[in-house]
Design a protein around this motif. Structure first.
Motif, PDB file in Angstrom:
ATOM      1  N   ALA A  21       0.822  -1.215   0.000  1.00 25.73           N
ATOM      2  CA  ALA A  21       0.000   0.000   0.000  1.00 25.73           C
ATOM      3  C   ALA A  21       0.853   1.261   0.000  1.00 25.73           C
ATOM      4  O   ALA A  21       0.502   2.255  -0.627  1.00 25.73           O
ATOM      5  N   ALA A  22       2.003   1.211   0.682  1.00 21.05           N
ATOM      6  CA  ALA A  22       2.851   2.400   0.753  1.00 21.05           C
ATOM      7  C   ALA A  22       3.581   2.645  -0.560  1.00 21.05           C
ATOM      8  O   ALA A  22       3.747   3.778  -0.978  1.00 21.05           O
ATOM      9  N   HIS A  23       4.046   1.600  -1.203  1.00 15.97           N
ATOM     10  CA  HIS A  23       4.801   1.707  -2.450  1.00 15.97           C
ATOM     11  C   HIS A  23       4.258   0.698  -3.460  1.00 15.97           C
ATOM     12  O   HIS A  23       4.800  -0.392  -3.587  1.00 15.97           O
ATOM     13  N   PRO A  24       3.182   1.039  -4.175  1.00 16.17           N
ATOM     14  CA  PRO A  24       2.576   0.083  -5.103  1.00 16.17           C
ATOM     15  C   PRO A  24       3.587  -0.441  -6.121  1.00 16.17           C
ATOM     16  O   PRO A  24       4.239   0.320  -6.817  1.00 16.17           O
ATOM     17  N   GLY A  25       3.702  -1.765  -6.187  1.00 20.32           N
ATOM     18  CA  GLY A  25       4.561  -2.395  -7.178  1.00 20.32           C
ATOM     19  C   GLY A  25       6.050  -2.263  -6.891  1.00 20.32           C
ATOM     20  O   GLY A  25       6.869  -2.702  -7.676  1.00 20.32           O
ATOM     21  N   HIS A  26       6.421  -1.628  -5.794  1.00 22.75           N
ATOM     22  CA  HIS A  26       7.831  -1.421  -5.478  1.00 22.75           C
ATOM     23  C   HIS A  26       8.471  -2.734  -5.050  1.00 22.75           C
ATOM     24  O   HIS A  26       7.876  -3.490  -4.293  1.00 22.75           O
ATOM     25  N   PRO A  27       9.687  -3.019  -5.523  1.00 24.90           N
ATOM     26  CA  PRO A  27      10.335  -4.292  -5.177  1.00 24.90           C
ATOM     27  C   PRO A  27      10.507  -4.514  -3.675  1.00 24.90           C
ATOM     28  O   PRO A  27      10.431  -5.637  -3.203  1.00 24.90           O
ATOM     29  N   VAL A  28      10.723  -3.446  -2.902  1.00 24.03           N
ATOM     30  CA  VAL A  28      10.879  -3.611  -1.462  1.00 24.03           C
ATOM     31  C   VAL A  28       9.571  -4.077  -0.843  1.00 24.03           C
ATOM     32  O   VAL A  28       9.550  -4.975   0.010  1.00 24.03           O
ATOM     33  N   GLY A  29       8.461  -3.507  -1.260  1.00 22.53           N
ATOM     34  CA  GLY A  29       7.150  -3.938  -0.764  1.00 22.53           C
ATOM     35  C   GLY A  29       6.880  -5.381  -1.122  1.00 22.53           C
ATOM     36  O   GLY A  29       6.360  -6.152  -0.311  1.00 22.53           O
ATOM     37  N   ASN A  30       7.243  -5.790  -2.340  1.00 18.80           N
ATOM     38  CA  ASN A  30       7.066  -7.172  -2.768  1.00 18.80           C
ATOM     39  C   ASN A  30       7.940  -8.108  -1.940  1.00 18.80           C
ATOM     40  O   ASN A  30       7.520  -9.198  -1.571  1.00 18.80           O
ATOM     41  N   ALA A  31       9.152  -7.696  -1.643  1.00 14.29           N
ATOM     42  CA  ALA A  31      10.058  -8.521  -0.839  1.00 14.29           C
ATOM     43  C   ALA A  31       9.516  -8.691   0.577  1.00 14.29           C
ATOM     44  O   ALA A  31       9.625  -9.766   1.163  1.00 14.29           O
ATOM     45  N   LEU A  32       8.924  -7.640   1.134  1.00 13.16           N
ATOM     46  CA  LEU A  32       8.356  -7.735   2.482  1.00 13.16           C
ATOM     47  C   LEU A  32       7.164  -8.693   2.506  1.00 13.16           C
ATOM     48  O   LEU A  32       7.005  -9.469   3.456  1.00 13.16           O
ATOM     49  N   LEU A  33       6.347  -8.652   1.467  1.00 16.68           N
ATOM     50  CA  LEU A  33       5.222  -9.590   1.383  1.00 16.68           C
ATOM     51  C   LEU A  33       5.731 -11.023   1.252  1.00 16.68           C
ATOM     52  O   LEU A  33       5.193 -11.944   1.874  1.00 16.68           O
ATOM     53  N   MET A  34       6.773 -11.206   0.463  1.00 14.03           N
ATOM     54  CA  MET A  34       7.361 -12.529   0.299  1.00 14.03           C
ATOM     55  C   MET A  34       7.947 -13.013   1.620  1.00 14.03           C
ATOM     56  O   MET A  34       7.830 -14.196   1.970  1.00 14.03           O
ATOM     57  N   MET A  35       8.571 -12.108   2.373  1.00 16.59           N
ATOM     58  CA  MET A  35       9.128 -12.473   3.677  1.00 16.59           C
ATOM     59  C   MET A  35       8.017 -12.888   4.641  1.00 16.59           C
ATOM     60  O   MET A  35       8.148 -13.888   5.354  1.00 16.59           O
ATOM     61  N   ASP A  36       6.910 -12.170   4.646  1.00 13.16           N
ATOM     62  CA  ASP A  36       5.786 -12.524   5.508  1.00 13.16           C
ATOM     63  C   ASP A  36       5.244 -13.909   5.152  1.00 13.16           C
ATOM     64  O   ASP A  36       4.991 -14.730   6.032  1.00 13.16           O
ATOM     65  N   ALA A  37       5.098 -14.178   3.867  1.00 10.38           N
ATOM     66  CA  ALA A  37       4.605 -15.488   3.425  1.00 10.38           C
ATOM     67  C   ALA A  37       5.586 -16.592   3.795  1.00 10.38           C
ATOM     68  O   ALA A  37       5.187 -17.676   4.237  1.00 10.38           O
ATOM     69  N   THR A  38       6.871 -16.333   3.655  1.00 15.06           N
ATOM     70  CA  THR A  38       7.884 -17.339   3.983  1.00 15.06           C
ATOM     71  C   THR A  38       7.933 -17.606   5.482  1.00 15.06           C
ATOM     72  O   THR A  38       8.074 -18.755   5.909  1.00 15.06           O
ATOM     73  N   LEU A  39       7.817 -16.554   6.296  1.00 16.29           N
ATOM     74  CA  LEU A  39       7.762 -16.740   7.746  1.00 16.29           C
ATOM     75  C   LEU A  39       6.561 -17.603   8.131  1.00 16.29           C
ATOM     76  O   LEU A  39       6.674 -18.523   8.949  1.00 16.29           O
ATOM     77  N   GLY A  40       5.421 -17.312   7.551  1.00  7.61           N
ATOM     78  CA  GLY A  40       4.219 -18.100   7.825  1.00  7.61           C
ATOM     79  C   GLY A  40       4.364 -19.538   7.362  1.00  7.61           C
ATOM     80  O   GLY A  40       3.953 -20.474   8.062  1.00  7.61           O
ATOM     81  N   PHE A  41       4.987 -19.733   6.208  1.00  8.04           N
ATOM     82  CA  PHE A  41       5.194 -21.072   5.672  1.00  8.04           C
ATOM     83  C   PHE A  41       6.069 -21.894   6.624  1.00  8.04           C
ATOM     84  O   PHE A  41       5.741 -23.039   6.958  1.00  8.04           O
TER      85      PHE A  41
END
Length: 180
Positions: A133-153
């Protein structure tokens, strides 16, 4: 960084993974004791590590969704992996103990998860596929989402794996089943 450096960065994790899987395949035929009283330790360590990571950098709304999805997918894969492992009771009476042996299918499941993660998931997080939401499509935002998914996994997989192994072993001991 030159071409040689990028190749090393690209293929080194793959080479390490292949080496570890080769070692696990060689040791797969040998059964090892399943220490039931100690099965809770790894889930507690993972819960603490994930909690610290989330406290240090709390996810956004979409991050929580990625985390929950990761827990669900990881839990399903961890439970399935635990069901694929071979358990049996070795010995009689006081000297009886639950033994565990890896299944080739359990190892192949981990390889399939690694390959899917390596070759399928990153493409969905490029080019604005998932947006922060803060940086639409920004690679850092995508990496943070990927990190959240990986932590949950990781959390879901470890907790479900240990829980299902504990439940199976407990039922074997309680019902005097010698092979499951």
């Amino acid at each position: 960084m030159g071409e040689g450096g990028r190749g090393l960065v690209t293929y080194l994790p793959l080479a390490i993974f292949v080496g570890i899987m080769a070692l696990r395949m060689m040791r797969m035929k040998k059964a090892r004791p399943l220490r039931l009283p100690l099965l809770w330790i790894m889930p507690v360590i993972v819960v603490l590590a994930v909690s610290l990571a989330l406290a240090g950098m709390p996810p956004s709304g979409l991050g929580w969704l990625c985390l929950a999805t990761g827990v669900i997918v990881g839990g399903a894969i961890g439970a399935q992996r635990a069901r694929l492992m071979h358990l049996h009771i070795d010995g009689e009476g006081e000297k009886a103990r639950v033994m565990m042996r890896q299944s080739p299918l359990a190892i192949l499941l981990i390889v399939a998860v690694f390959l899917a993660r390596r070759f399928l998931l990153p493409s969905g997080f490029q080019g604005g596929g998932m947006q922060n939401a803060a940086h639409p499509g920004h690679p850092v935002g995508n990496a943070l989402l990927m990190m959240d998914a990986t932590l949950g996994f990781a959390l879901g997989m470890i907790v479900a794996l240990r829980l299902v192994l504990w439940l199976r072993a407990r039922d074997m001991v309680a019902n005097h089943v010698f092979d499951a």
